[in-house]
Scaffold this active site. Structure first.
Site, PDB file in Angstrom:
ATOM      1  N   ILE A  11       0.837  -1.204   0.000  1.00  0.00           N
ATOM      2  CA  ILE A  11       0.000   0.000   0.000  1.00  0.00           C
ATOM      3  C   ILE A  11       0.870   1.252   0.000  1.00  0.00           C
ATOM      4  CG2 ILE A  11      -1.828   1.264   1.177  1.00  0.00           C
ATOM      5  CD1 ILE A  11      -2.699  -1.453   0.093  1.00  0.00           C
ATOM      6  N   ASP A  30      11.413   2.765   5.167  1.00  0.00           N
ATOM      7  CA  ASP A  30      11.137   1.359   5.461  1.00  0.00           C
ATOM      8  C   ASP A  30      12.299   0.784   6.251  1.00  0.00           C
ATOM      9  OD1 ASP A  30       8.930  -0.723   4.170  1.00  0.00           O
ATOM     10  OD2 ASP A  30      10.764  -1.712   4.837  1.00  0.00           O
ATOM     11  N   THR A 134      -6.839   6.551  16.776  1.00  0.00           N
ATOM     12  CA  THR A 134      -6.113   7.755  16.378  1.00  0.00           C
ATOM     13  C   THR A 134      -6.093   8.772  17.508  1.00  0.00           C
ATOM     14  OG1 THR A 134      -6.821   7.399  14.087  1.00  0.00           O
ATOM     15  CG2 THR A 134      -5.951   9.578  14.634  1.00  0.00           C
ATOM     16  N   ARG A 162      -8.271   2.610   0.744  1.00  0.00           N
ATOM     17  CA  ARG A 162      -9.465   1.998   0.149  1.00  0.00           C
ATOM     18  C   ARG A 162      -9.101   1.431  -1.214  1.00  0.00           C
ATOM     19  NH1 ARG A 162     -14.206   5.982  -0.139  1.00  0.00           N
ATOM     20  NH2 ARG A 162     -15.513   4.212   0.506  1.00  0.00           N
ATOM     21  N   VAL A 163      -8.053   0.643  -1.236  1.00  0.00           N
ATOM     22  CA  VAL A 163      -7.499   0.154  -2.494  1.00  0.00           C
ATOM     23  C   VAL A 163      -7.346  -1.355  -2.430  1.00  0.00           C
ATOM     24  CG1 VAL A 163      -6.320   2.306  -3.060  1.00  0.00           C
ATOM     25  CG2 VAL A 163      -5.163   0.599  -1.634  1.00  0.00           C
ATOM     26  N   LYS A 216     -14.216   2.613   7.508  1.00  0.00           N
ATOM     27  CA  LYS A 216     -13.421   1.512   6.968  1.00  0.00           C
ATOM     28  C   LYS A 216     -13.873   0.173   7.553  1.00  0.00           C
ATOM     29  CE  LYS A 216     -10.444  -0.765   4.663  1.00  0.00           C
ATOM     30  NZ  LYS A 216      -9.007  -0.492   4.511  1.00  0.00           N
ATOM     31  N   ARG A 223     -18.609  -6.631   3.757  1.00  0.00           N
ATOM     32  CA  ARG A 223     -18.174  -7.657   2.804  1.00  0.00           C
ATOM     33  C   ARG A 223     -18.129  -9.030   3.466  1.00  0.00           C
ATOM     34  NH1 ARG A 223     -12.805  -5.753   0.013  1.00  0.00           N
ATOM     35  NH2 ARG A 223     -13.081  -7.759  -1.043  1.00  0.00           N
ATOM     36  N   GLY A 267      -9.794 -14.804   3.015  1.00  0.00           N
ATOM     37  CA  GLY A 267      -8.438 -14.591   3.513  1.00  0.00           C
ATOM     38  C   GLY A 267      -7.969 -13.168   3.320  1.00  0.00           C
ATOM     39  N   CYS A 270      -7.377  -8.064   5.475  1.00  0.00           N
ATOM     40  CA  CYS A 270      -8.491  -7.142   5.722  1.00  0.00           C
ATOM     41  C   CYS A 270      -9.770  -7.830   6.187  1.00  0.00           C
ATOM     42  CB  CYS A 270      -8.777  -6.335   4.447  1.00  0.00           C
ATOM     43  SG  CYS A 270      -7.372  -5.366   3.865  1.00  0.00           S
TER      44      CYS A 270
END
Length: 428
Positions: A11, A30, A134, A162-163, A216, A223, A267, A270
């Site tokens: 992401i 990273d 947060t 949201r990808v 989110k 789903r 799986g 998410c």
């Protein structure tokens, strides 16, 4: 503007590339030196993301994106925006392990302290979180680590990713970007910054971090509940001898029905996880908890479709250990549940996957299958495109196939007298 993106995974790296391709200066951070080196060479560190290789080569070549392992130093350059996408790891029960996220927040806080004299930095967290994280966890940690006050020394917003892996650039240009802040000024600043690199979509102010966090969880829990309902329909269709996909397609032909597809497992990082985050805040919710139970039972149901066609201690080939086709990732993959159910029934599971070599399969706890070695049955767990054209020659000795994803062309097997069974479809 100048931006920092922390965690260059599947992401974070495309987000960094999107920022850079729209003309902004970006530092990607990273902890993996290999990832940093590849990004600085303009090369993608993981396969499968459309356009990423081309975009990386372009923006690195133009000096718009560079990478480092030093997050605090990157944040100390006083960027306008810091986007944090560290993984929130979970255990088998989807209970969060905060160690990585907390470490990233601590590094950002150290950088904020050094950047304070030059700018008021906006920190945006895109990692999916339980509602309230947060405000109650991240903002206080940033304040404690930097010595600054949220809202004056820095801003914090939550903006959920949201990808979908493999099409991230397309999704970034398609779906509204949601931004929720701790206060109105911080949220407005976050919206303005996102608008600078997402010119094709609405950037929507949510009126608070909690609203963005819950949105989110609503998306993903919906789903999971929908898939559980499809799986319930499939099991009933099996009992009736009907093709559930034909029924679902017919139901979805009018605009008020949006039933998803049934399958052997749900799986990934998410959908199996975020309903648990929702339940952590709403423990009395019934549907999310039941839906998780339904979906977690599907690997065992799929193995049950083998029936009596497999001899005692028979060898059963699991095709696909990845949680979905074309993605080299096993988070909450149904392959583990299929393997465990086969073992519980006294059968001998072996596994193969075009994305994993024998050593990788063994490290994941699967006995690798040597192609050409006879087996007694097959369970297709991942919808890799390679499986669409399988024939009996590819799986010698197989007496029955359970196609857990509806990906296989059954004709060659039917012609050879090998039954192909799908979840929610009559035996062929």
């Amino acid at each position: 503007m100048r931006a920092v993106v922390v965690a260059l995974g599947k992401i974070g790296l495309p987000i960094a590339a999107q920022l850079a391709r729209t003309g902004h200066e970006v530092i990607g951070c990273d902890v993996d030196q290999r990832v940093v080196d590849l990004v600085n060479a303009g090369q993608e560190p993981f396969p499968g993301e459309a356009q990423l290789a081309e975009v990386l080569a372009d923006v690195v070549g133009r000096g718009l994106l560079r990478a480092t392992t030093d997050t605090a130093a990157a944040v100390a350059t006083a960027p306008d925006l810091v986007i944090a996408v560290p993984p929130l790891m979970v255990d088998a029960d989807a209970e969060p392990d905060w160690s990585i996220l907390d470490a990233v927040v601590a590094d950002i806080a150290a950088g904020l302290q050094r950047a304070a004299s030059e700018a008021v930095v906006t920190v945006s967290v895109e990692t999916t979180l339980p509602v309230g994280t947060t405000r109650a966890r991240i903002a206080p940690a940033l304040a404690a680590g930097s010595g600054l006050l949220a809202g004056t020394g820095f801003h914090v917003v939550f903006s959920p990713e949201r990808v979908f892996s493999g099409r991230i650039f397309q999704d970034l240009a398609t779906y509204p970007k949601l931004v929720g802040g701790l206060d109105a000024a911080g949220e407005a600043r976050g919206v303005a910054l996102y608008e600078q690199f997402l010119p094709d979509v609405e950037v929507r102010a949510m009126g608070g971090a909690e609203a963005a966090e819950l949105t989110k969880l609503v998306e993903t829990t919906y789903r999971d509940v929908n898939i559980a309902l499809a799986n319930e329909f499939a099991r009933h269709a099996d009992a009736l001898g009907l093709d559930v996909q034909q029924v679902i397609d017919a139901a979805n032909s009018q605009p008020f029905s949006h039933v998803h597809r049934p399958g052997v497992a749900v799986g990934g990082h998410c959908i199996p996880v975020y309903p648990r985050f929702y339940l952590a805040g709403d423990p009395d919710a019934v549907l999310p908890a039941v839906s998780r139970s339904v979906n977690e039972a599907m690997p065992a149901y799929a193995v049950g479709l083998l029936g009596d066609d497999v001899p005692a201690a028979g060898r059963v080939l699991i095709l696909g250990v990845a949680y979905r086709g074309g993605v080299k990732e096993t988070a909450f993959s149904g392959a583990f549940g299929v393997r465990d159910e086969l073992l519980a029934r006294g059968l001998h599971p072996v596994a193969a996957d075009p994305l994993y070599d024998a050593g990788e399969l063994a490290a994941l706890g699967f006995e690798p299958w040597l192609p050409g070695t006879p087996i007694d049955a097959v369970v297709i767990q991942a919808d890799h495109r390679e499986y669409a054209t399988l024939t009996p020659v590819d799986v010698p000795g197989a007496r029955v196939i359970v196609d857990g994803r509806g990906v296989l062309d059954p004709a060659p097997f039917t012609a050879a007298g090998v039954p192909v069974r799908r979840i929610g479809s009559p035996a062929r």
